[in-house]
Design an enzyme around this catalytic site. Sequence first.
Site, short mmCIF file in Angstrom:
data_model
loop_
_atom_site.label_atom_id
_atom_site.label_comp_id
_atom_site.label_asym_id
_atom_site.label_seq_id
_atom_site.Cartn_x
_atom_site.Cartn_y
_atom_site.Cartn_z
CG HIS A 117 -13.87 16.78 26.11
ND1 HIS A 117 -12.74 17.25 25.47
CD2 HIS A 117 -13.62 15.49 26.41
CE1 HIS A 117 -11.85 16.27 25.38
NE2 HIS A 117 -12.36 15.19 25.95
CD GLU A 191 -11.73 13.52 29.79
OE1 GLU A 191 -11.59 12.39 29.34
OE2 GLU A 191 -12.14 14.48 29.12
P1 PGA Z 1 -8.07 9.95 24.99
O1 PGA Z 1 -9.21 11.03 25.19
O2 PGA Z 1 -8.53 8.68 25.66
O3 PGA Z 1 -7.95 9.79 23.50
O4 PGA Z 1 -6.84 10.48 25.62
C1 PGA Z 1 -9.99 11.06 26.36
C2 PGA Z 1 -10.98 12.19 26.29
O5 PGA Z 1 -10.66 13.23 25.70
O6 PGA Z 1 -12.10 12.06 26.80
#
Ligand code: PGA
Length: 270
Positions: A117, A191
């Site tokens: 992440h 992401e």
């Molecule tokens: P968010 O985070 O939905 O709060 O933007 C997603 C993530 O970091 O996995």
Amino acid sequence: MNITYISTIPSITQAKGRRIPMYHIIGNWKQYFSYYQARDWFTMHGKELAQLAEQTQHGLALCPSFDGIALAQQATKDTRVAIGAQTCSAFTNGAYTGEVSAQSLKELGCEVGIVGHSERREHAGLTNTQIAQQMSQLVAHNISPIVCIGESIQEKERGTTLVFLEEQLEPVLKKLNTVLATQMPIFIAYEPIWSIGTGNVPEREYLEDIFAFIGQYISKRTPLDTKLLYGGSVSANTVTHFTSISAVSGFLVGKASTDFQELKKIVSLI
Ligand code: PGA
């Protein structure tokens, strides 16, 4: 080479043998809840969550912080909700202060595990090679990895996103090719960092290009059937924006997954 998948995590992949989920919805609770807050969340919403998971055609998983895993597992026992972790040690065991092994996660009942992440990459300074090592620990312990990749706003503006994604993917795919016998689903979550927690979502064309690139890059390098997720500001307001991208098999949902009503809305909208 043909690999036959037999799901080892039915609640998220095959919905306890009854159906293949349309989408995987995985809540990343980050550090939003303390132990008591997570406990209270399940006390308040556990029953409805179980019903939601029972009724929906989607696979549901929640990833609390380490301290909440055992209670989450207990609260979702005998339901179709899977529990996961937000990171794991790159090592099997030994003198690694502060780390939690994949074996512990397995013993605690984790079926999925997030690695790479962007918040871990930033705060723990993890390299792509270390992330590949963490993933391989999860796979070795029969936990489906969710490997996160994604560019910063600087990379996007420089036009170097694809090179950056390649650098993130390469060691992971190399490692995966050493565990070809795995029968569990492998998730890659795209992401974009600039979308996480900001409410900014990428344009459709941008997403289509990125997902096409990721899909091709992966399929040229591994015969494993990886599933692509999107993460970054997924909410009830934005989720249908992403369901139009055919390569997307599900979502990594941060903040919105901590609000049960919001999570329920997301599930009902897709
Ligand atoms: P968010 O985070 O939905 O709060 O933007 C997603 C993530 O970091 O996995």
